[in-house]
Design a protein around this motif. Structure first.
Motif, PDB file in Angstrom:
ATOM      1  N   SER A  95      44.942  44.138  42.370  1.00 11.22           N
ATOM      2  CA  SER A  95      45.149  43.674  43.746  1.00 11.22           C
ATOM      3  C   SER A  95      46.310  42.688  43.869  1.00 11.22           C
ATOM      4  O   SER A  95      46.801  42.453  44.970  1.00 11.22           O
ATOM      5  N   TYR A  97      49.618  47.160  46.176  1.00 16.00           N
ATOM      6  CA  TYR A  97      48.171  47.411  46.232  1.00 16.00           C
ATOM      7  C   TYR A  97      47.710  47.858  47.621  1.00 16.00           C
ATOM      8  O   TYR A  97      46.884  48.760  47.743  1.00 16.00           O
ATOM      9  N   GLU A 121      39.951  45.914  39.723  1.00 18.81           N
ATOM     10  CA  GLU A 121      40.472  45.828  41.086  1.00 18.81           C
ATOM     11  C   GLU A 121      41.109  44.468  41.360  1.00 18.81           C
ATOM     12  O   GLU A 121      42.130  44.386  42.040  1.00 18.81           O
ATOM     13  N   GLU A 122      40.534  43.402  40.806  1.00 16.84           N
ATOM     14  CA  GLU A 122      41.117  42.071  40.987  1.00 16.84           C
ATOM     15  C   GLU A 122      42.498  41.984  40.348  1.00 16.84           C
ATOM     16  O   GLU A 122      43.429  41.435  40.933  1.00 16.84           O
ATOM     17  N   LYS A 156      34.605  46.987  36.603  1.00 11.28           N
ATOM     18  CA  LYS A 156      35.409  47.636  37.641  1.00 11.28           C
ATOM     19  C   LYS A 156      35.951  46.595  38.614  1.00 11.28           C
ATOM     20  O   LYS A 156      37.090  46.703  39.079  1.00 11.28           O
ATOM     21  N   LYS A 157      35.142  45.593  38.899  1.00  7.54           N
ATOM     22  CA  LYS A 157      35.572  44.524  39.814  1.00  7.54           C
ATOM     23  C   LYS A 157      36.803  43.814  39.260  1.00  7.54           C
ATOM     24  O   LYS A 157      37.753  43.535  39.986  1.00  7.54           O
ATOM     25  N   LEU A 197      42.499  53.626  45.466  1.00  3.97           N
ATOM     26  CA  LEU A 197      42.104  53.599  44.050  1.00  3.97           C
ATOM     27  C   LEU A 197      40.780  54.298  43.794  1.00  3.97           C
ATOM     28  O   LEU A 197      39.881  54.246  44.624  1.00  3.97           O
ATOM     29  N   GLU A 198      40.689  54.859  42.606  1.00  2.28           N
ATOM     30  CA  GLU A 198      39.411  55.270  42.031  1.00  2.28           C
ATOM     31  C   GLU A 198      39.404  54.734  40.610  1.00  2.28           C
ATOM     32  O   GLU A 198      40.402  54.854  39.896  1.00  2.28           O
ATOM     33  N   VAL A 199      38.279  54.136  40.203  1.00  2.00           N
ATOM     34  CA  VAL A 199      38.174  53.486  38.895  1.00  2.00           C
ATOM     35  C   VAL A 199      36.971  54.054  38.171  1.00  2.00           C
ATOM     36  O   VAL A 199      35.864  54.098  38.723  1.00  2.00           O
ATOM     37  N   VAL A 232      42.185  54.416  35.953  1.00  2.00           N
ATOM     38  CA  VAL A 232      42.392  54.226  37.382  1.00  2.00           C
ATOM     39  C   VAL A 232      43.311  55.334  37.867  1.00  2.00           C
ATOM     40  O   VAL A 232      44.361  55.577  37.265  1.00  2.00           O
ATOM     41  N   VAL A 273      45.399  56.453  41.334  1.00  2.00           N
ATOM     42  CA  VAL A 273      45.876  55.872  42.578  1.00  2.00           C
ATOM     43  C   VAL A 273      46.587  56.953  43.374  1.00  2.00           C
ATOM     44  O   VAL A 273      47.480  57.614  42.857  1.00  2.00           O
TER      45      VAL A 273
END
Length: 96
Positions: A65, A70, A61-62, A57-58, A75-77, A6, A8
């Motif tokens: 977050s 946050y 982010e969860e 990826k979800k 972000l880039e994942v 990730v 940021v």
């Protein structure tokens, strides 16, 4: 479980500074749970690099977050195929 990188981007502010301690407590708990493996921050370029273990990826982010910072992050994942380094190797054998 997969490994993700990730990146940021952020713009530092006084508002973020007020939430930093709570954020560090959360990140430290993820490191202790071995969800986050590496966490690096550069104030020079205002960027964060995180290696994190997750199923998707979800999920990455969860997990992120929940951080109080946050909402300030872009972000880039990316899912990784290979991540190698000294810390993943066996210690060097030293004869007495």
């Amino acid at each position: 479980m997969s490994k993700f990188l990730v990146t940021v981007q952020f713009t530092w502010s006084d508002e973020m500074a007020l939430k930093l301690e709570e954020h560090r407590t959360y990140i430290n708990s993820l490191i202790e749970e071995q969800i986050i493996e590496h966490y690096a921050v550069s104030m020079e370029v205002q960027q964060v690099w995180i290696t994190i273990n997750a199923d998707s990826k979800k999920e990455v982010e969860e997990v992120l977050s929940v951080s109080p910072l946050y909402k300030y992050w872009k972000l880039e994942v990316w899912e990784l195929v290979l991540w190698d380094g000294l810390s993943y190797r066996l210690p060097a054998l030293q004869l007495n």
